[in-house]
Design a protein around this motif. Structure first.
Motif, PDB file in Angstrom:
ATOM      1  N   GLY A 129       0.777  -1.237   0.000  1.00 27.29           N
ATOM      2  CA  GLY A 129       0.000   0.000   0.000  1.00 27.29           C
ATOM      3  C   GLY A 129       0.804   1.280   0.000  1.00 27.29           C
ATOM      4  O   GLY A 129       0.232   2.372  -0.035  1.00 27.29           O
ATOM      5  N   THR A 130       2.152   1.183   0.027  1.00 27.08           N
ATOM      6  CA  THR A 130       2.948   2.404   0.099  1.00 27.08           C
ATOM      7  C   THR A 130       2.862   3.229  -1.188  1.00 27.08           C
ATOM      8  O   THR A 130       2.918   4.456  -1.140  1.00 27.08           O
ATOM      9  N   GLY A 131       2.727   2.569  -2.341  1.00 32.98           N
ATOM     10  CA  GLY A 131       2.569   3.312  -3.586  1.00 32.98           C
ATOM     11  C   GLY A 131       1.271   4.100  -3.611  1.00 32.98           C
ATOM     12  O   GLY A 131       1.235   5.261  -4.041  1.00 32.98           O
ATOM     13  N   ASP A 132       0.197   3.488  -3.124  1.00 32.37           N
ATOM     14  CA  ASP A 132      -1.095   4.187  -3.033  1.00 32.37           C
ATOM     15  C   ASP A 132      -0.991   5.370  -2.080  1.00 32.37           C
ATOM     16  O   ASP A 132      -1.553   6.442  -2.334  1.00 32.37           O
ATOM     17  N   LEU A 133      -0.278   5.174  -0.975  1.00 36.07           N
ATOM     18  CA  LEU A 133      -0.136   6.224   0.023  1.00 36.07           C
ATOM     19  C   LEU A 133       0.625   7.414  -0.552  1.00 36.07           C
ATOM     20  O   LEU A 133       0.214   8.571  -0.389  1.00 36.07           O
ATOM     21  N   LEU A 134       1.730   7.140  -1.245  1.00 34.54           N
ATOM     22  CA  LEU A 134       2.505   8.234  -1.826  1.00 34.54           C
ATOM     23  C   LEU A 134       1.684   9.005  -2.859  1.00 34.54           C
ATOM     24  O   LEU A 134       1.701  10.242  -2.887  1.00 34.54           O
ATOM     25  N   SER A 135       0.934   8.286  -3.690  1.00 33.89           N
ATOM     26  CA  SER A 135       0.091   8.961  -4.683  1.00 33.89           C
ATOM     27  C   SER A 135      -0.976   9.822  -4.013  1.00 33.89           C
ATOM     28  O   SER A 135      -1.290  10.922  -4.491  1.00 33.89           O
ATOM     29  N   ALA A 136      -1.519   9.334  -2.901  1.00 34.97           N
ATOM     30  CA  ALA A 136      -2.537  10.106  -2.171  1.00 34.97           C
ATOM     31  C   ALA A 136      -1.951  11.385  -1.601  1.00 34.97           C
ATOM     32  O   ALA A 136      -2.572  12.457  -1.652  1.00 34.97           O
ATOM     33  N   TYR A 137      -0.750  11.297  -1.041  1.00 33.70           N
ATOM     34  CA  TYR A 137      -0.100  12.497  -0.530  1.00 33.70           C
ATOM     35  C   TYR A 137       0.227  13.462  -1.672  1.00 33.70           C
ATOM     36  O   TYR A 137       0.088  14.680  -1.530  1.00 33.70           O
ATOM     37  N   LEU A 138       0.655  12.917  -2.794  1.00 31.74           N
ATOM     38  CA  LEU A 138       1.014  13.764  -3.923  1.00 31.74           C
ATOM     39  C   LEU A 138      -0.186  14.550  -4.428  1.00 31.74           C
ATOM     40  O   LEU A 138      -0.120  15.780  -4.572  1.00 31.74           O
ATOM     41  N   VAL A 139      -1.310  13.882  -4.687  1.00 28.14           N
ATOM     42  CA  VAL A 139      -2.477  14.603  -5.199  1.00 28.14           C
ATOM     43  C   VAL A 139      -3.084  15.502  -4.126  1.00 28.14           C
ATOM     44  O   VAL A 139      -3.631  16.563  -4.435  1.00 28.14           O
ATOM     45  N   HIS A 151       7.282   8.218   6.973  1.00 29.76           N
ATOM     46  CA  HIS A 151       6.858   8.294   8.372  1.00 29.76           C
ATOM     47  C   HIS A 151       5.845   7.192   8.687  1.00 29.76           C
ATOM     48  O   HIS A 151       5.942   6.526   9.727  1.00 29.76           O
ATOM     49  N   VAL A 152       4.894   6.975   7.806  1.00 25.47           N
ATOM     50  CA  VAL A 152       3.901   5.920   8.025  1.00 25.47           C
ATOM     51  C   VAL A 152       4.563   4.545   7.940  1.00 25.47           C
ATOM     52  O   VAL A 152       4.248   3.639   8.719  1.00 25.47           O
ATOM     53  N   ILE A 153       5.510   4.379   7.002  1.00 28.18           N
ATOM     54  CA  ILE A 153       6.228   3.107   6.895  1.00 28.18           C
ATOM     55  C   ILE A 153       6.958   2.803   8.194  1.00 28.18           C
ATOM     56  O   ILE A 153       6.924   1.674   8.709  1.00 28.18           O
ATOM     57  N   ALA A 154       7.640   3.806   8.744  1.00 30.86           N
ATOM     58  CA  ALA A 154       8.384   3.601   9.986  1.00 30.86           C
ATOM     59  C   ALA A 154       7.470   3.161  11.118  1.00 30.86           C
ATOM     60  O   ALA A 154       7.854   2.333  11.961  1.00 30.86           O
ATOM     61  N   ALA A 155       6.260   3.675  11.134  1.00 25.77           N
ATOM     62  CA  ALA A 155       5.298   3.291  12.170  1.00 25.77           C
ATOM     63  C   ALA A 155       4.704   1.915  11.919  1.00 25.77           C
ATOM     64  O   ALA A 155       4.066   1.345  12.808  1.00 25.77           O
ATOM     65  N   SER A 156       4.946   1.366  10.709  1.00 23.63           N
ATOM     66  CA  SER A 156       4.292   0.117  10.316  1.00 23.63           C
ATOM     67  C   SER A 156       5.254  -1.055  10.157  1.00 23.63           C
ATOM     68  O   SER A 156       4.817  -2.167   9.831  1.00 23.63           O
ATOM     69  N   LEU A 157       6.551  -0.828  10.351  1.00 21.57           N
ATOM     70  CA  LEU A 157       7.528  -1.888  10.133  1.00 21.57           C
ATOM     71  C   LEU A 157       7.241  -3.089  11.025  1.00 21.57           C
ATOM     72  O   LEU A 157       6.904  -2.940  12.213  1.00 21.57           O
ATOM     73  N   GLY A 158       7.358  -4.287  10.442  1.00 24.93           N
ATOM     74  CA  GLY A 158       7.118  -5.509  11.195  1.00 24.93           C
ATOM     75  C   GLY A 158       5.670  -5.916  11.270  1.00 24.93           C
ATOM     76  O   GLY A 158       5.336  -6.907  11.918  1.00 24.93           O
ATOM     77  N   THR A 159       4.782  -5.164  10.599  1.00 24.88           N
ATOM     78  CA  THR A 159       3.360  -5.502  10.604  1.00 24.88           C
ATOM     79  C   THR A 159       2.946  -5.943   9.202  1.00 24.88           C
ATOM     80  O   THR A 159       3.646  -5.707   8.224  1.00 24.88           O
ATOM     81  N   LEU A 160       1.783  -6.579   9.097  1.00 25.80           N
ATOM     82  CA  LEU A 160       1.268  -7.021   7.803  1.00 25.80           C
ATOM     83  C   LEU A 160       0.535  -5.922   7.056  1.00 25.80           C
ATOM     84  O   LEU A 160       0.241  -6.054   5.873  1.00 25.80           O
ATOM     85  N   SER A 161       0.208  -4.837   7.752  1.00 18.84           N
ATOM     86  CA  SER A 161      -0.614  -3.796   7.158  1.00 18.84           C
ATOM     87  C   SER A 161      -0.103  -2.434   7.588  1.00 18.84           C
ATOM     88  O   SER A 161       0.447  -2.281   8.684  1.00 18.84           O
ATOM     89  N   ASP A 192       0.082   0.873   9.325  1.00 11.06           N
ATOM     90  CA  ASP A 192      -0.530   1.331  10.575  1.00 11.06           C
ATOM     91  C   ASP A 192      -0.931   2.789  10.392  1.00 11.06           C
ATOM     92  O   ASP A 192      -0.212   3.704  10.801  1.00 11.06           O
ATOM     93  N   LEU A 193      -2.071   3.003   9.768  1.00 16.73           N
ATOM     94  CA  LEU A 193      -2.513   4.357   9.474  1.00 16.73           C
ATOM     95  C   LEU A 193      -2.858   5.132  10.744  1.00 16.73           C
ATOM     96  O   LEU A 193      -2.614   6.334  10.829  1.00 16.73           O
ATOM     97  N   ALA A 194      -3.403   4.456  11.730  1.00 16.28           N
ATOM     98  CA  ALA A 194      -3.780   5.128  12.974  1.00 16.28           C
ATOM     99  C   ALA A 194      -2.559   5.750  13.645  1.00 16.28           C
ATOM    100  O   ALA A 194      -2.624   6.851  14.195  1.00 16.28           O
ATOM    101  N   ALA A 195      -1.435   5.047  13.597  1.00 17.32           N
ATOM    102  CA  ALA A 195      -0.224   5.543  14.244  1.00 17.32           C
ATOM    103  C   ALA A 195       0.493   6.585  13.399  1.00 17.32           C
ATOM    104  O   ALA A 195       1.130   7.494  13.935  1.00 17.32           O
ATOM    105  N   GLY A 196       0.395   6.455  12.079  1.00 13.10           N
ATOM    106  CA  GLY A 196       1.239   7.265  11.233  1.00 13.10           C
ATOM    107  C   GLY A 196       0.627   8.466  10.558  1.00 13.10           C
ATOM    108  O   GLY A 196       1.309   9.463  10.319  1.00 13.10           O
ATOM    109  N   LEU A 197      -0.672   8.447  10.243  1.00 10.44           N
ATOM    110  CA  LEU A 197      -1.225   9.465   9.358  1.00 10.44           C
ATOM    111  C   LEU A 197      -1.300  10.847   9.981  1.00 10.44           C
ATOM    112  O   LEU A 197      -0.940  11.846   9.359  1.00 10.44           O
TER     113      LEU A 197
END
Length: 271
Positions: free
Chosen positions: A208-218, A240-250, A252-257
């Motif tokens: 989902g990181t590609g989708d996230l970057l595109s969302a931030y870009l637009v 920043h969101v990736i760093a909050a999500s390392l080691g997880t399967l998904s 972690d938008l709650a922690a990072g966004l």
């Protein structure tokens, strides 16, 4: 200037967040209004286990856009972003509608595959995105593998990405996941100029990181920032969101966004 709407057309996944499940909250935390249409609804990301769900029929997707237009619910300066499509019929039905929309910008994220998987959509879908949507787009956000597939090139570093990018000289081209000696580059090719952001490679990274970057870009474009500024913010916020999500399967938008929406942009260098 009030932030513009973003019409986002992509997948919706309940667990293992990708597509609109990532794009919508990322836009909201930037103060941008999303209008989300889902091409498919799934219980979980297919990379985790076999999902249950259903694809939205192409004619229903087209009808929903036509209804939004007829009701005046899409602003004339709406920004459009497309991502994952479940079948070629969806692309065929939506391409002419996207062409006719009174939009200010269309960003096509050509979701086709990745280096470690190869092409993971049906050939008919990949071909339809290349032939029907890419020509309509003002901007593209492929990863290095997708750029290589679209241009029949071997994209393995910044030089080969730049060469492949000449196929899209009339578009804003943001290429992600370009290998760079243990790091990864994100490059923007625009108006015969190149800008890059280089960051350490983080592993393992949830989907989902590609989708996230595109969302931030637009989102940043909708807020009136320049393309280079938007790219620097998008890369920083995504990391920043990736760093909050390392080691997880998904992701972690709650922690990072929420925090990511307030951080400073990474510097963007001329290349």
């Amino acid at each position: 200037m009030a932030p513009r709407q973003v019409l986002t057309i992509s997948s919706h996944v309940a667990v293992g967040l990708v597509g609109n499940s990532v794009i919508v909250p990322a836009l909201l935390t930037q103060g941008v209004t999303p209008v989300a249409l889902s091409t498919i609804m799934l219980s979980n990301h297919p990379g985790h286990a076999r999902p249950e769900g259903l694809a939205v029929p192409a004619e229903r997707l087209a009808a929903m856009i036509e209804r939004l237009v007829s009701l005046g619910l899409l602003k004339d300066d709406v920004i459009v972003i497309t991502g994952y499509f479940a079948n070629a019929e969806q692309v065929e039905a939506l391409a002419p509608l996207i062409a006719r929309l009174r939009k200010s910008y269309y960003l096509c994220d050509p979701v086709l595959g990745d280096t470690h998987t190869g092409v993971y959509v049906a050939d008919s879908v990949a071909n339809a995105i290349r032939d029907k949507l890419v020509p309509l787009a003002d901007g593209l956000t492929p990863n290095a593998f997708e750029l290589g597939w679209l241009t029949r090139s071997d994209v393995r570093d910044l030089a080969t990405a730049r060469a492949a990018g000449r196929h899209f000289a009339d578009k804003d081209l943001v290429v992600t996941s370009i290998p760079d000696k243990g790091a990864l580059k994100t490059a923007l090719f625009r108006n015969n100029q190149a800008f890059t952001v280089t960051r350490p490679k983080l592993d393992p990274v949830p989907h989902g990181t590609g989708d996230l970057l595109s969302a931030y870009l637009v989102g940043q474009l909708a807020l009136g920032r320049s393309f280079a500024e938007s790219l620097g913010f998008a890369v920083a916020a995504t990391e920043h969101v990736i760093a909050a999500s390392l080691g997880t399967l998904s992701l972690d938008l709650a922690a990072g966004l929420t925090e990511a929406a307030r951080i400073d942009a990474f510097p963007v260098a001329h290349a």
